[in-house]
Design a protein around this motif. Sequence first.
Motif, mmCIF file in Angstrom:
data_model
loop_
_atom_site.group_PDB
_atom_site.id
_atom_site.type_symbol
_atom_site.label_atom_id
_atom_site.label_comp_id
_atom_site.label_asym_id
_atom_site.label_seq_id
_atom_site.Cartn_x
_atom_site.Cartn_y
_atom_site.Cartn_z
ATOM 1 N N PHE A 156 0.826 -1.218 0.000
ATOM 2 C CA PHE A 156 0.000 0.000 0.000
ATOM 3 C C PHE A 156 0.857 1.264 0.000
ATOM 4 O O PHE A 156 2.007 1.279 0.441
ATOM 5 C CB PHE A 156 -0.965 0.008 1.196
ATOM 6 C CG PHE A 156 -0.308 -0.117 2.544
ATOM 7 C CD1 PHE A 156 0.163 0.994 3.226
ATOM 8 C CD2 PHE A 156 -0.170 -1.370 3.144
ATOM 9 C CE1 PHE A 156 0.762 0.879 4.470
ATOM 10 C CE2 PHE A 156 0.426 -1.502 4.396
ATOM 11 C CZ PHE A 156 0.886 -0.379 5.054
ATOM 12 N N TYR A 157 0.275 2.336 -0.524
ATOM 13 C CA TYR A 157 0.903 3.663 -0.556
ATOM 14 C C TYR A 157 -0.208 4.699 -0.659
ATOM 15 O O TYR A 157 -1.141 4.494 -1.436
ATOM 16 C CB TYR A 157 1.839 3.794 -1.764
ATOM 17 C CG TYR A 157 2.531 5.150 -1.806
ATOM 18 C CD1 TYR A 157 3.712 5.359 -1.110
ATOM 19 C CD2 TYR A 157 1.955 6.218 -2.488
ATOM 20 C CE1 TYR A 157 4.306 6.619 -1.105
ATOM 21 C CE2 TYR A 157 2.544 7.471 -2.484
ATOM 22 C CZ TYR A 157 3.714 7.670 -1.798
ATOM 23 O OH TYR A 157 4.301 8.913 -1.774
ATOM 24 N N PRO A 158 -0.192 5.796 0.101
ATOM 25 C CA PRO A 158 0.812 6.170 1.102
ATOM 26 C C PRO A 158 0.750 5.268 2.338
ATOM 27 O O PRO A 158 -0.055 4.339 2.396
ATOM 28 C CB PRO A 158 0.444 7.616 1.430
ATOM 29 C CG PRO A 158 -1.012 7.709 1.134
ATOM 30 C CD PRO A 158 -1.256 6.811 -0.038
ATOM 31 N N LYS A 159 1.592 5.595 3.323
ATOM 32 C CA LYS A 159 1.800 4.652 4.427
ATOM 33 C C LYS A 159 0.738 4.697 5.516
ATOM 34 O O LYS A 159 0.711 3.811 6.369
ATOM 35 C CB LYS A 159 3.176 4.863 5.054
ATOM 36 C CG LYS A 159 3.335 6.146 5.851
ATOM 37 C CD LYS A 159 4.733 6.180 6.471
ATOM 38 C CE LYS A 159 4.919 7.399 7.367
ATOM 39 N NZ LYS A 159 6.251 7.417 7.992
ATOM 40 N N ASP A 160 -0.150 5.705 5.527
ATOM 41 C CA ASP A 160 -1.195 5.763 6.540
ATOM 42 C C ASP A 160 -2.212 4.659 6.293
ATOM 43 O O ASP A 160 -2.823 4.590 5.220
ATOM 44 C CB ASP A 160 -1.891 7.131 6.526
ATOM 45 C CG ASP A 160 -0.946 8.255 6.911
ATOM 46 O OD1 ASP A 160 -0.129 8.031 7.812
ATOM 47 O OD2 ASP A 160 -1.022 9.333 6.309
ATOM 48 N N VAL A 161 -2.403 3.795 7.269
ATOM 49 C CA VAL A 161 -3.288 2.653 7.107
ATOM 50 C C VAL A 161 -3.864 2.268 8.464
ATOM 51 O O VAL A 161 -3.260 2.543 9.506
ATOM 52 C CB VAL A 161 -2.522 1.453 6.492
ATOM 53 C CG1 VAL A 161 -1.510 0.891 7.487
ATOM 54 C CG2 VAL A 161 -3.462 0.361 5.993
ATOM 55 N N GLY A 190 8.926 0.889 -2.906
ATOM 56 C CA GLY A 190 8.419 2.194 -2.499
ATOM 57 C C GLY A 190 7.064 2.135 -1.808
ATOM 58 O O GLY A 190 6.564 3.156 -1.339
ATOM 59 N N THR A 191 6.453 0.938 -1.761
ATOM 60 C CA THR A 191 5.202 0.786 -1.022
ATOM 61 C C THR A 191 5.519 0.377 0.418
ATOM 62 O O THR A 191 6.685 0.287 0.806
ATOM 63 C CB THR A 191 4.299 -0.283 -1.678
ATOM 64 O OG1 THR A 191 4.962 -1.555 -1.648
ATOM 65 C CG2 THR A 191 3.989 0.092 -3.127
ATOM 66 N N TYR A 192 4.473 0.119 1.187
ATOM 67 C CA TYR A 192 4.669 -0.192 2.605
ATOM 68 C C TYR A 192 3.935 -1.469 3.001
ATOM 69 O O TYR A 192 3.070 -1.964 2.275
ATOM 70 C CB TYR A 192 4.179 0.968 3.477
ATOM 71 C CG TYR A 192 4.977 2.228 3.293
ATOM 72 C CD1 TYR A 192 6.104 2.488 4.075
ATOM 73 C CD2 TYR A 192 4.626 3.161 2.312
ATOM 74 C CE1 TYR A 192 6.842 3.636 3.901
ATOM 75 C CE2 TYR A 192 5.367 4.321 2.131
ATOM 76 C CZ TYR A 192 6.476 4.554 2.922
ATOM 77 O OH TYR A 192 7.211 5.685 2.738
#
Length: 370
Positions: free
Chosen positions: A242-247, A274-276
């Motif tokens: 996932f991107y951006p990192k807020d989850v 580059g994802t998280y």
Amino acid sequence: MGTSVVTKSFVVLSVFLLCGISPSLETEKHSLYYIYTALSKPVDLPGIYQFTAMGLLDDREIDYYNSKEQRKIPKQHWMKEKMQEDYWEKGTQSRKSKEQWFNVNVEILIKRMGHNGSDLHVLQWRHGCEIEKLGDEVKFSKGIDEYSYDGKNFLSFDDESSQWVAPDPAALPTKRKWDNVPILNQYTKGYLEKECVDWLNKFRDYGDEKLKNGSSPDVHVFARRCTSDKTKLKLTCLATGFYPKDVTLLIRKYRTSLPENEVESSGVRPNHDGTYQLKKSVEIKEDEKAEYDCFVAHRTLKEPVITKWDGKWSDCGGSLSIGISIGIVVGIVLGFVAAVVCYYLYKKYKNGEYYNMIKYSGQTVFNIFF
């Protein structure tokens, strides 16, 4: 019946409003930061240089410089495609100038602090801005311009008062000197509130689709017998890619979230692309037949993803799918390296009489020493 529906709708709307969430438009937060790190002497560790600098757009590295190669280089393919060669040449000169500036200031601080010059010391500078975007409206949120020495806050800029703040008494001479250079404070405030925001918006316009629209998480639930108690299993929820990192990731039992103090979390970690990823685990009884699931919410999702555990488990040596395994391994390695480097720098770890301004690719560099 109608009253019940209206009541439920009102409750849902109230929860959204209390949480600061618009049911129709979601506020996006974006950031652009530059981080410069200087060591007082070389360190014989792979990938650690005496001076490094990097740009981070929404926590994704977009450019990089170190004291060995001495070239500012793109770290995203769209940065290489969109920014002209002149941008990288002037950016390289700017970073070289900053490298010399940092070398001088590290020596100044070592003397001011009365530290041993043979020990390792670290000076770091972070500056940049954050914005909030609601629909087409972009609003400046905050700017940060701060220095740390040996892992402790040393000096920072208060954007509202246009004054420097010295949490460390040793920074008071620098604060007095810099506050007496009005053009420096004017430039710093202007950069944080305007120039930085302009660059942030430009970079986002240049960015790829993943950067603009984000990337949705893949969600997996699995269990293993990896605990000292052979009657228990470790149930794990993994969200990756996932991107951006807020989850938001929750482990639920009968659709009720388990308390966070009962859950082991890896924290959000970077993947190689580059994802998280984020992994959370909890111990459960092997013979428990309860219904567990993994609840994941992310801004790229129209509604949360709920993935149920199928009740199956494997021994600790059991294998996951290749894709998941690689993601976990890369995330752990990157996280471990970052942790080791930060810990090492933390454990081992601005007096000049003039300043000047140099223009590099639209960026003003102030050479005013500590």
